[in-house]
Design a protein around this motif. Structure first.
Motif, mmCIF file in Angstrom:
data_model
loop_
_atom_site.group_PDB
_atom_site.id
_atom_site.type_symbol
_atom_site.label_atom_id
_atom_site.label_comp_id
_atom_site.label_asym_id
_atom_site.label_seq_id
_atom_site.Cartn_x
_atom_site.Cartn_y
_atom_site.Cartn_z
ATOM 1 N N PRO A 51 -72.415 -26.039 5.182
ATOM 2 C CA PRO A 51 -71.563 -27.228 5.277
ATOM 3 C C PRO A 51 -70.467 -27.299 4.213
ATOM 4 O O PRO A 51 -69.549 -28.103 4.333
ATOM 5 C CB PRO A 51 -72.552 -28.388 5.122
ATOM 6 C CG PRO A 51 -73.751 -27.814 4.486
ATOM 7 C CD PRO A 51 -73.798 -26.362 4.859
ATOM 8 N N ARG A 52 -70.539 -26.448 3.200
ATOM 9 C CA ARG A 52 -69.482 -26.433 2.176
ATOM 10 C C ARG A 52 -68.198 -25.786 2.689
ATOM 11 O O ARG A 52 -67.146 -25.952 2.093
ATOM 12 C CB ARG A 52 -69.953 -25.712 0.927
ATOM 13 C CG ARG A 52 -71.083 -26.418 0.223
ATOM 14 C CD ARG A 52 -71.428 -25.772 -1.081
ATOM 15 N NE ARG A 52 -71.625 -24.328 -0.904
ATOM 16 C CZ ARG A 52 -71.889 -23.485 -1.875
ATOM 17 N NH1 ARG A 52 -71.976 -23.923 -3.110
ATOM 18 N NH2 ARG A 52 -72.070 -22.211 -1.644
ATOM 19 N N TYR A 53 -68.281 -25.027 3.778
ATOM 20 C CA TYR A 53 -67.114 -24.355 4.325
ATOM 21 C C TYR A 53 -66.526 -25.151 5.477
ATOM 22 O O TYR A 53 -67.228 -25.858 6.187
ATOM 23 C CB TYR A 53 -67.480 -22.940 4.804
ATOM 24 C CG TYR A 53 -67.928 -22.054 3.682
ATOM 25 C CD1 TYR A 53 -67.031 -21.607 2.715
ATOM 26 C CD2 TYR A 53 -69.250 -21.647 3.577
ATOM 27 C CE1 TYR A 53 -67.443 -20.785 1.678
ATOM 28 C CE2 TYR A 53 -69.670 -20.831 2.540
ATOM 29 C CZ TYR A 53 -68.762 -20.406 1.602
ATOM 30 O OH TYR A 53 -69.168 -19.607 0.576
ATOM 31 N N SER A 54 -65.228 -24.994 5.678
ATOM 32 C CA SER A 54 -64.520 -25.729 6.730
ATOM 33 C C SER A 54 -64.568 -24.981 8.054
ATOM 34 O O SER A 54 -64.685 -23.758 8.092
ATOM 35 C CB SER A 54 -63.053 -25.913 6.336
ATOM 36 O OG SER A 54 -62.946 -26.637 5.152
ATOM 37 N N MET A 55 -64.416 -25.746 9.122
ATOM 38 C CA MET A 55 -64.267 -25.172 10.448
ATOM 39 C C MET A 55 -62.984 -24.332 10.445
ATOM 40 O O MET A 55 -62.010 -24.674 9.774
ATOM 41 C CB MET A 55 -64.162 -26.321 11.454
ATOM 42 C CG MET A 55 -63.950 -25.912 12.863
ATOM 43 S SD MET A 55 -63.959 -27.344 13.971
ATOM 44 C CE MET A 55 -62.516 -28.227 13.435
ATOM 45 N N CYS A 56 -62.980 -23.218 11.173
ATOM 46 C CA CYS A 56 -61.792 -22.367 11.186
ATOM 47 C C CYS A 56 -61.486 -21.882 12.593
ATOM 48 O O CYS A 56 -62.289 -22.000 13.516
ATOM 49 C CB CYS A 56 -61.956 -21.201 10.225
ATOM 50 S SG CYS A 56 -63.296 -20.097 10.649
ATOM 51 N N PHE A 57 -60.299 -21.320 12.728
ATOM 52 C CA PHE A 57 -59.809 -20.758 13.980
ATOM 53 C C PHE A 57 -59.265 -19.375 13.673
ATOM 54 O O PHE A 57 -58.949 -19.062 12.534
ATOM 55 C CB PHE A 57 -58.677 -21.624 14.549
ATOM 56 C CG PHE A 57 -59.095 -23.022 14.844
ATOM 57 C CD1 PHE A 57 -59.501 -23.382 16.100
ATOM 58 C CD2 PHE A 57 -59.093 -23.985 13.841
ATOM 59 C CE1 PHE A 57 -59.902 -24.678 16.379
ATOM 60 C CE2 PHE A 57 -59.486 -25.281 14.099
ATOM 61 C CZ PHE A 57 -59.890 -25.625 15.376
ATOM 62 N N ARG A 58 -59.122 -18.554 14.710
ATOM 63 C CA ARG A 58 -58.504 -17.256 14.489
ATOM 64 C C ARG A 58 -57.714 -16.846 15.719
ATOM 65 O O ARG A 58 -57.972 -17.315 16.829
ATOM 66 C CB ARG A 58 -59.518 -16.191 14.097
ATOM 67 C CG ARG A 58 -60.399 -15.707 15.189
ATOM 68 C CD ARG A 58 -61.311 -14.598 14.694
ATOM 69 N NE ARG A 58 -62.133 -14.140 15.790
ATOM 70 C CZ ARG A 58 -62.867 -13.053 15.765
ATOM 71 N NH1 ARG A 58 -62.879 -12.316 14.685
ATOM 72 N NH2 ARG A 58 -63.583 -12.695 16.794
ATOM 73 N N ILE A 59 -56.754 -15.972 15.488
ATOM 74 C CA ILE A 59 -56.044 -15.347 16.594
ATOM 75 C C ILE A 59 -56.332 -13.854 16.527
ATOM 76 O O ILE A 59 -56.565 -13.293 15.455
ATOM 77 C CB ILE A 59 -54.527 -15.605 16.578
ATOM 78 C CG1 ILE A 59 -53.887 -15.188 15.262
ATOM 79 C CG2 ILE A 59 -54.218 -17.043 16.920
ATOM 80 C CD1 ILE A 59 -52.374 -15.255 15.285
ATOM 81 N N GLY A 60 -56.325 -13.242 17.695
ATOM 82 C CA GLY A 60 -56.525 -11.804 17.792
ATOM 83 C C GLY A 60 -55.345 -11.158 18.481
ATOM 84 O O GLY A 60 -54.819 -11.694 19.460
ATOM 85 N N ILE A 61 -54.902 -10.045 17.958
ATOM 86 C CA ILE A 61 -53.853 -9.232 18.576
ATOM 87 C C ILE A 61 -54.544 -7.994 19.103
ATOM 88 O O ILE A 61 -55.200 -7.267 18.351
ATOM 89 C CB ILE A 61 -52.755 -8.879 17.556
ATOM 90 C CG1 ILE A 61 -52.133 -10.166 17.004
ATOM 91 C CG2 ILE A 61 -51.700 -7.983 18.198
ATOM 92 C CD1 ILE A 61 -51.210 -9.924 15.825
ATOM 93 N N LEU A 62 -54.406 -7.756 20.403
ATOM 94 C CA LEU A 62 -55.179 -6.714 21.078
ATOM 95 C C LEU A 62 -54.274 -5.742 21.831
ATOM 96 O O LEU A 62 -53.122 -6.050 22.127
ATOM 97 C CB LEU A 62 -56.151 -7.361 22.073
ATOM 98 C CG LEU A 62 -57.039 -8.476 21.527
ATOM 99 C CD1 LEU A 62 -57.594 -9.314 22.657
ATOM 100 C CD2 LEU A 62 -58.134 -7.888 20.694
ATOM 101 N N GLY A 63 -54.841 -4.588 22.185
ATOM 102 C CA GLY A 63 -54.177 -3.625 23.062
ATOM 103 C C GLY A 63 -52.805 -3.192 22.576
ATOM 104 O O GLY A 63 -52.588 -2.945 21.399
ATOM 105 N N ARG A 64 -51.865 -3.114 23.510
ATOM 106 C CA ARG A 64 -50.514 -2.650 23.187
ATOM 107 C C ARG A 64 -49.771 -3.571 22.227
ATOM 108 O O ARG A 64 -48.815 -3.155 21.587
ATOM 109 C CB ARG A 64 -49.699 -2.478 24.460
ATOM 110 C CG ARG A 64 -50.183 -1.314 25.264
ATOM 111 C CD ARG A 64 -49.300 -1.087 26.439
ATOM 112 N NE ARG A 64 -49.735 0.147 27.057
ATOM 113 C CZ ARG A 64 -48.911 1.086 27.429
ATOM 114 N NH1 ARG A 64 -47.631 0.944 27.262
ATOM 115 N NH2 ARG A 64 -49.372 2.181 27.972
ATOM 116 N N ASP A 65 -50.207 -4.811 22.141
ATOM 117 C CA ASP A 65 -49.570 -5.729 21.202
ATOM 118 C C ASP A 65 -49.799 -5.302 19.758
ATOM 119 O O ASP A 65 -49.028 -5.661 18.874
ATOM 120 C CB ASP A 65 -50.047 -7.157 21.454
ATOM 121 C CG ASP A 65 -49.514 -7.691 22.774
ATOM 122 O OD1 ASP A 65 -48.278 -7.801 22.894
ATOM 123 O OD2 ASP A 65 -50.316 -7.968 23.684
#
Length: 103
Positions: free
Chosen positions: A52-66
């Motif tokens: 609970p000491r850490y915050s909720m997070c989000f992430r993006i992923g770059i995949l394949g030819r990108d």
């Protein structure tokens, strides 16, 4: 700016480039900036940490030819991450009919 941000907060995995931060709105703005370079990315999350000491997070992923587009237009300053990205790009199949699968 994107190069420095990915240097600090980005991660090169065996199949993608990930950026994980707590600010979802900021991450969506980064997705739009990447799209300006023709780099598609995928939003993941929210991730709720067990501690609970850490915050909720989000992430993006770059995949394949990108990933190849990321290397061409943004890349990393860090020699270690640059090397990891080069290794990852070397595993992407570049056949014309391929969607960016890995060897």
């Amino acid at each position: 700016w994107l190069k420095a941000f990915f240097d600090d907060e980005g991660h090169v995995s065996r199949s993608a480039i990930y950026l994980k931060i707590v600010n979802e709105r900021g991450l969506l703005q980064i997705k739009r900036l990447l799209l300006g370079f023709g780099i598609n990315s995928r939003l993941y999350g929210p991730y709720i940490p067990k501690n609970p000491r850490y915050s909720m997070c989000f992430r993006i992923g770059i995949l394949g030819r990108d990933i190849l587009k990321f290397r061409k237009y943004i890349n990393f300053h860090s020699p270690i991450k640059r090397y990891q990205l080069d290794c990852l790009c070397g595993r992407i199949r570049i056949n014309s009919g391929d969607a960016g699968n890995f060897r």
